[in-house]
Design an enzyme around this catalytic site. Sequence first.
Site, mmCIF file in Angstrom:
data_model
loop_
_atom_site.group_PDB
_atom_site.id
_atom_site.type_symbol
_atom_site.label_atom_id
_atom_site.label_comp_id
_atom_site.label_asym_id
_atom_site.label_seq_id
_atom_site.Cartn_x
_atom_site.Cartn_y
_atom_site.Cartn_z
ATOM 1 N N ARG A 105 0.100 -12.536 -10.025
ATOM 2 C CA ARG A 105 1.161 -12.428 -9.016
ATOM 3 C C ARG A 105 0.682 -12.899 -7.648
ATOM 4 O O ARG A 105 1.400 -13.608 -6.932
ATOM 5 C CB ARG A 105 1.627 -10.978 -8.894
ATOM 6 C CG ARG A 105 2.516 -10.486 -10.009
ATOM 7 C CD ARG A 105 2.895 -9.024 -9.774
ATOM 8 N NE ARG A 105 3.773 -8.543 -10.823
ATOM 9 C CZ ARG A 105 5.099 -8.647 -10.792
ATOM 10 N NH1 ARG A 105 5.691 -9.208 -9.757
ATOM 11 N NH2 ARG A 105 5.840 -8.190 -11.786
ATOM 12 N N TYR A 208 -3.155 -10.866 -21.926
ATOM 13 C CA TYR A 208 -3.195 -12.326 -21.846
ATOM 14 C C TYR A 208 -4.140 -12.721 -20.710
ATOM 15 O O TYR A 208 -4.420 -11.935 -19.805
ATOM 16 C CB TYR A 208 -1.798 -12.930 -21.636
ATOM 17 C CG TYR A 208 -0.992 -12.375 -20.486
ATOM 18 C CD1 TYR A 208 -1.134 -12.870 -19.188
ATOM 19 C CD2 TYR A 208 -0.062 -11.367 -20.697
ATOM 20 C CE1 TYR A 208 -0.378 -12.376 -18.143
ATOM 21 C CE2 TYR A 208 0.704 -10.864 -19.655
ATOM 22 C CZ TYR A 208 0.543 -11.377 -18.385
ATOM 23 O OH TYR A 208 1.294 -10.877 -17.343
ATOM 24 N N ASP A 285 15.146 -7.559 -8.076
ATOM 25 C CA ASP A 285 15.217 -6.144 -8.411
ATOM 26 C C ASP A 285 16.200 -5.375 -7.540
ATOM 27 O O ASP A 285 16.694 -4.325 -7.946
ATOM 28 C CB ASP A 285 13.831 -5.495 -8.293
ATOM 29 C CG ASP A 285 12.949 -5.764 -9.503
ATOM 30 O OD1 ASP A 285 13.467 -6.277 -10.513
ATOM 31 O OD2 ASP A 285 11.747 -5.454 -9.437
#
Length: 388
Positions: A105, A208, A285
């Site tokens: 991120r 991952y 969001d």
Amino acid sequence: MNSDHGIIVLGGGIGGLATALALARHGARVTVLEQAEAITEVGSGIQVSPNGLRVVEALGLGEAFRAASVAGRAVSLRDHASGREVLRLDLAGLAPGQEYRFIHRADLVDLLAGAVRAAGVTIRLLQKAVTVEPGAPARVHLANGDTTGAGLVIGADGLHSVARAALNGTIAPFFTGQVAWRALVPNDSAHPAEARVHMGPGRHMVSYPLRGGALVNLVAVEERRDWVEEGWSRMGDPADLRARFAGFKALAPLLDRVETVGVWGLFGHPVAARWWGEGVALLGDAAHPTLPFLAQGANMALEDAWTLAACLAEAEQAQALAHYQALRRDRVSRVIAAANGNAWKYHLRNPLVRGVAHLGLGVLGRLAPERMLHQFDWIYGHDVTRSV
């Protein structure tokens, strides 16, 4: 009062910065108000699917994004204890030109922040919004006592959005009965470039690689009766994480390397009934919180950002905002429903039921691998950069 009749974006995360950049590309005068002392991103990894990557490319960041991310080769569903692969989705089978990538991120936020500044967007830090007042101009009241105005205020201010509250009132979220953990560990075990989902009774774990394969991102979700407060900043106990996922034998080497771990309760929020009002709009969001069971939260925010900017470039504000909501609401509602439906599939408790379900997935994966992969075409094949 400090009055600015341009556009204010509340929030310097992925959705807010992508929106600011898209608006600036259309010639808008934009200010980003961020409550933190620096533009940064807490957290760890995200998965950017082809639909989100199209927006990154359209914003002019494709080359830099690829350099900072890992190309995903597969999604692998596995048994929690043995590590045996139940189903493999080969991402090479996606439609030509479609890529699925993993990125930290913070790395995506850095890319967006650099591009936003280069585009002439003003970023003001330590600007915590406490209320938003719709109007012409709309006003933002800040925790430091200041008030600022704009022709449009865009709420990209997350789960606890003050812009959402201004348009929809306050609706208490509900605990979903699930708690999530996240951590980053060194990739000592040569984790391949794939998203692995280890499925167990009442819990699952996703892993991952990130940053050229140097790190592994871990996200673990468990069903619980108790919960912690909603948010991203609470730290957990690595020993507690290891104890709760002790049955995940295949992941023990990774769990043993966890030194710090975040933990948060997963709360449900309805999709906002109103995404816009006089001088105010919502995205990401703030408009439609998404549970992390389909890896689409960031992708939906990127889609929102492009769509909102494109709509505003094509029509008068009220018409543009109405068109934006009409284009986005049904799609995100469908994505959210699909994400909500994924959790129970990963958490089957009855060993017999779990065994039969895993056997069925394996058979389908062998006999109809393309069908299994292309069930997500409605998500990955969508291109908001061509559909406004």
